[in-house]
Design a protein around this motif. Sequence first.
Motif, PDB file in Angstrom:
ATOM      1  N   THR A   1      26.753  27.207  45.262  1.00 38.14           N
ATOM      2  CA  THR A   1      27.782  27.703  44.349  1.00 38.14           C
ATOM      3  C   THR A   1      28.009  29.205  44.464  1.00 38.14           C
ATOM      4  OG1 THR A   1      26.153  27.952  42.566  1.00 38.14           O
ATOM      5  CG2 THR A   1      27.361  25.859  42.691  1.00 38.14           C
ATOM      6  N   SER A   2      26.999  29.961  44.898  1.00 38.79           N
ATOM      7  CA  SER A   2      27.131  31.420  44.925  1.00 38.79           C
ATOM      8  C   SER A   2      28.151  31.896  45.960  1.00 38.79           C
ATOM      9  CB  SER A   2      25.782  32.096  45.160  1.00 38.79           C
ATOM     10  OG  SER A   2      25.277  31.772  46.432  1.00 38.79           O
ATOM     11  N   ILE A   3      28.292  31.179  47.054  1.00 42.73           N
ATOM     12  CA  ILE A   3      29.240  31.579  48.100  1.00 42.73           C
ATOM     13  C   ILE A   3      30.668  31.507  47.580  1.00 42.73           C
ATOM     14  CG2 ILE A   3      30.185  30.979  50.370  1.00 42.73           C
ATOM     15  CD1 ILE A   3      27.302  29.967  51.055  1.00 42.73           C
ATOM     16  N   ALA A   4      31.027  30.388  46.989  1.00 42.30           N
ATOM     17  CA  ALA A   4      32.379  30.230  46.448  1.00 42.30           C
ATOM     18  C   ALA A   4      32.626  31.204  45.296  1.00 42.30           C
ATOM     19  CB  ALA A   4      32.603  28.796  45.987  1.00 42.30           C
ATOM     20  N   LEU A   5      31.625  31.411  44.466  1.00 43.20           N
ATOM     21  CA  LEU A   5      31.757  32.329  43.344  1.00 43.20           C
ATOM     22  C   LEU A   5      31.964  33.761  43.836  1.00 43.20           C
ATOM     23  CD1 LEU A   5      31.723  32.775  40.305  1.00 43.20           C
ATOM     24  CD2 LEU A   5      29.224  32.793  40.394  1.00 43.20           C
ATOM     25  N   ARG A   6      31.193  34.161  44.828  1.00 44.65           N
ATOM     26  CA  ARG A   6      31.333  35.498  45.407  1.00 44.65           C
ATOM     27  C   ARG A   6      32.732  35.708  45.968  1.00 44.65           C
ATOM     28  NH1 ARG A   6      28.357  35.358  50.085  1.00 44.65           N
ATOM     29  NH2 ARG A   6      30.293  35.141  51.216  1.00 44.65           N
TER      30      ARG A   6
ATOM     31  N   ILE B   1      35.740  39.769  33.527  1.00 45.19           N
ATOM     32  CA  ILE B   1      34.731  38.975  32.844  1.00 45.19           C
ATOM     33  C   ILE B   1      34.613  37.657  33.597  1.00 45.19           C
ATOM     34  CG2 ILE B   1      34.065  37.868  30.689  1.00 45.19           C
ATOM     35  CD1 ILE B   1      35.899  39.995  29.300  1.00 45.19           C
ATOM     36  N   VAL B   2      33.407  37.395  34.098  1.00 46.80           N
ATOM     37  CA  VAL B   2      33.140  36.201  34.896  1.00 46.80           C
ATOM     38  C   VAL B   2      32.289  35.259  34.056  1.00 46.80           C
ATOM     39  CG1 VAL B   2      32.110  35.320  37.024  1.00 46.80           C
ATOM     40  CG2 VAL B   2      33.165  37.601  36.997  1.00 46.80           C
ATOM     41  N   VAL B   3      32.804  34.030  33.843  1.00 50.16           N
ATOM     42  CA  VAL B   3      32.079  33.048  33.033  1.00 50.16           C
ATOM     43  C   VAL B   3      31.815  31.808  33.889  1.00 50.16           C
ATOM     44  CG1 VAL B   3      32.044  31.748  30.874  1.00 50.16           C
ATOM     45  CG2 VAL B   3      33.321  33.899  31.002  1.00 50.16           C
ATOM     46  N   PRO B   4      30.662  31.794  34.599  1.00 49.86           N
ATOM     47  CA  PRO B   4      30.314  30.608  35.383  1.00 49.86           C
ATOM     48  C   PRO B   4      29.751  29.512  34.486  1.00 49.86           C
ATOM     49  CG  PRO B   4      28.737  32.387  35.776  1.00 49.86           C
ATOM     50  CD  PRO B   4      29.723  32.873  34.765  1.00 49.86           C
TER      51      PRO B   4
ATOM     52  N   LYS C   1      35.513  34.167  45.204  1.00 54.44           N
ATOM     53  CA  LYS C   1      36.496  34.179  44.121  1.00 54.44           C
ATOM     54  C   LYS C   1      36.490  35.529  43.395  1.00 54.44           C
ATOM     55  CE  LYS C   1      37.890  31.429  40.096  1.00 54.44           C
ATOM     56  NZ  LYS C   1      37.626  30.212  39.329  1.00 54.44           N
ATOM     57  N   ILE C   2      35.302  36.030  43.093  1.00 53.83           N
ATOM     58  CA  ILE C   2      35.179  37.313  42.395  1.00 53.83           C
ATOM     59  C   ILE C   2      35.730  38.444  43.253  1.00 53.83           C
ATOM     60  CG2 ILE C   2      33.539  39.040  41.553  1.00 53.83           C
ATOM     61  CD1 ILE C   2      31.738  36.660  40.705  1.00 53.83           C
ATOM     62  N   ASP C   3      35.305  38.508  44.512  1.00 56.87           N
ATOM     63  CA  ASP C   3      35.711  39.605  45.389  1.00 56.87           C
ATOM     64  C   ASP C   3      37.216  39.622  45.624  1.00 56.87           C
ATOM     65  OD1 ASP C   3      33.061  40.276  45.469  1.00 56.87           O
ATOM     66  OD2 ASP C   3      32.776  39.786  47.591  1.00 56.87           O
ATOM     67  N   LYS C   4      37.807  38.463  45.817  1.00 59.16           N
ATOM     68  CA  LYS C   4      39.248  38.375  46.041  1.00 59.16           C
ATOM     69  C   LYS C   4      40.004  38.919  44.832  1.00 59.16           C
ATOM     70  CE  LYS C   4      42.914  35.032  46.989  1.00 59.16           C
ATOM     71  NZ  LYS C   4      43.228  33.613  47.180  1.00 59.16           N
ATOM     72  N   GLU C   5      39.605  38.507  43.649  1.00 58.19           N
ATOM     73  CA  GLU C   5      40.274  38.946  42.424  1.00 58.19           C
ATOM     74  C   GLU C   5      39.992  40.427  42.146  1.00 58.19           C
ATOM     75  OE1 GLU C   5      42.901  37.981  39.290  1.00 58.19           O
ATOM     76  OE2 GLU C   5      42.325  36.890  41.088  1.00 58.19           O
ATOM     77  N   ALA C   6      38.777  40.879  42.432  1.00 56.72           N
ATOM     78  CA  ALA C   6      38.418  42.285  42.193  1.00 56.72           C
ATOM     79  C   ALA C   6      39.276  43.223  43.032  1.00 56.72           C
ATOM     80  CB  ALA C   6      36.940  42.508  42.494  1.00 56.72           C
ATOM     81  N   VAL C   7      39.511  42.866  44.276  1.00 57.72           N
ATOM     82  CA  VAL C   7      40.355  43.684  45.148  1.00 57.72           C
ATOM     83  C   VAL C   7      41.806  43.623  44.677  1.00 57.72           C
ATOM     84  CG1 VAL C   7      41.283  43.881  47.491  1.00 57.72           C
ATOM     85  CG2 VAL C   7      38.830  43.531  47.148  1.00 57.72           C
ATOM     86  N   ARG C   8      42.277  42.437  44.391  1.00 55.79           N
ATOM     87  CA  ARG C   8      43.671  42.246  43.980  1.00 55.79           C
ATOM     88  C   ARG C   8      43.999  42.996  42.693  1.00 55.79           C
ATOM     89  NH1 ARG C   8      47.148  38.572  41.289  1.00 55.79           N
ATOM     90  NH2 ARG C   8      45.463  37.393  40.361  1.00 55.79           N
TER      91      ARG C   8
END
Length: 114
Positions: free
Chosen positions: A24-29, A13-16, A31-38
């Motif tokens: 902002t989209s680059i940093a958000l992407r 669940i992502v709550v921006p 962060k999401i991708d790193k956590e999704a893989v992990r």
Amino acid sequence: METSLKILGQTMIVVPIGDIDHHTSIALREKIDKEAVRENIKNILFDFSNVEFMDSSGIGLIIGRYKLMSANNGITAVCHISDSLRRIFDISGLKKIVHLYGNLDEAINQIQLR
């Protein structure tokens, strides 16, 4: 941009908080991708209750996460979108590929049924 990520089973669940634009989209992407893989995430649910503006970078962010989740037979969903964001979803065609829900509880329940 402040963003919280919460893991619920295989759903993130992502709550921006704030606008989603080129900056902002680059940093958000990332962060999401790193956590999704992990965390081996299958589904992503964006809660846009604190987002009033999104440009084409935000559309790209959502499409990219849609492709990532689809590759794992998962889904991408969004809840709490404002009228102005709903218009962007309509015009861009995002509503054809992303599940839209009125609130967080409804979205979580529907995702868990899949």
